[in-house]
Design an enzyme around this catalytic site. Structure first.
Site, PDB file in Angstrom:
ATOM      1  N   CYS A  70      -6.143   2.075   5.884  1.00 51.05           N
ATOM      2  CA  CYS A  70      -6.821   0.855   6.313  1.00 51.05           C
ATOM      3  C   CYS A  70      -6.223   0.403   7.652  1.00 51.05           C
ATOM      4  CB  CYS A  70      -6.658  -0.237   5.253  1.00 51.05           C
ATOM      5  SG  CYS A  70      -4.956  -0.850   5.108  1.00 51.05           S
TER       6      CYS A  70
ATOM      7  N   HIS B 108       0.851  -1.193   0.000  1.00 47.04           N
ATOM      8  CA  HIS B 108       0.000   0.000   0.000  1.00 47.04           C
ATOM      9  C   HIS B 108       0.885   1.241   0.000  1.00 47.04           C
ATOM     10  CE1 HIS B 108      -3.933  -1.833   1.812  1.00 47.04           C
ATOM     11  NE2 HIS B 108      -3.337  -2.673   0.968  1.00 47.04           N
TER      12      HIS B 108
ATOM     13  N   GLU C  16       0.991   3.856   1.898  1.00 50.00           N
ATOM     14  CA  GLU C  16       1.520   4.235   3.203  1.00 50.00           C
ATOM     15  C   GLU C  16       2.712   3.373   3.600  1.00 50.00           C
ATOM     16  OE1 GLU C  16      -3.091   4.460   3.709  1.00 50.00           O
ATOM     17  OE2 GLU C  16      -1.650   3.393   2.441  1.00 50.00           O
TER      18      GLU C  16
ATOM     19  N   CYS D 223      -2.407  -0.410   7.479  1.00 56.07           N
ATOM     20  CA  CYS D 223      -1.581   0.793   7.400  1.00 56.07           C
ATOM     21  C   CYS D 223      -1.630   1.584   8.705  1.00 56.07           C
ATOM     22  CB  CYS D 223      -2.004   1.650   6.217  1.00 56.07           C
ATOM     23  SG  CYS D 223      -1.653   0.834   4.636  1.00 56.07           S
TER      24      CYS D 223
END
Length: 163
Positions: free
Chosen positions: A96, A66, A68, A99
């Site tokens: 999410c 992801h 992040e 993260c």
């Protein structure tokens, strides 16, 4: 053993929020150009971008890739330390749970995000992992910074990729 220097967190203005969110949106556009979900992130320390990330799950065949996570990895490498306790994370979509956990573990004190994530958001939309009293680290969030731009990128991407 040398003692680690205490972190000094530098507050930012709304103008700074827009500036750095613009850079996160640029990362999201890069994702979109290679057919990844358009999510982008940057990590800022003392006015300098020290980490950049964009979704790369398909490219790397890695569900943890992801935006992040990628930005946290780059910033940690840059600093030579896993503690990012004097940094701010800017991300186009609300993080999410995975993260949010990484943000907590990296000790990032402030997350600035664009649009809410109504399916997986862990900063208040679906749940709020940062509000738990048991953590030894507190994370503050600022949401809806350039949210319309982030939503437009996501909607365009999904419209194109659902045909």
């Amino acid at each position: 053993m040398t003692k680690r220097k205490a972190a000094v967190f530098t507050p930012m203005s709304e103008t700074d929020y827009v500036k750095y969110m613009g850079l996160a949106l640029q990362q999201a556009r890069f994702s979109s150009e290679v057919n990844e979900v358009p999510v982008g992130a940057v990590i800022v320390r003392d006015g300098d971008v020290i980490g950049r990330g964009r979704d790369q799950r398909m490219l790397l065949t890695d569900p943890t890739a992801h935006a992040e996570i990628m930005a946290i990895r780059e910033a940690s490498q840059y600093l030579g330390d896993w503690r990012l306790d004097d940094c701010t994370l800017f991300v186009t979509i609300e993080p999410c749970a995975m993260c949010a956990g990484a943000i907590l573990l990296a000790r990032i004190p402030l997350v600035v995000y664009g649009a809410q994530n109504q399916k997986f958001g862990a900063c208040g939309s679906v749940c709020d992992l940062f509000c738990h009293d048991g953590w030894n680290h507190k994370v503050r969030t600022v949401g809806n910074v350039m949210a319309d731009d982030a939503v437009a990128l996501m909607q365009d991407w999904f419209r194109k990729n659902r045909r």
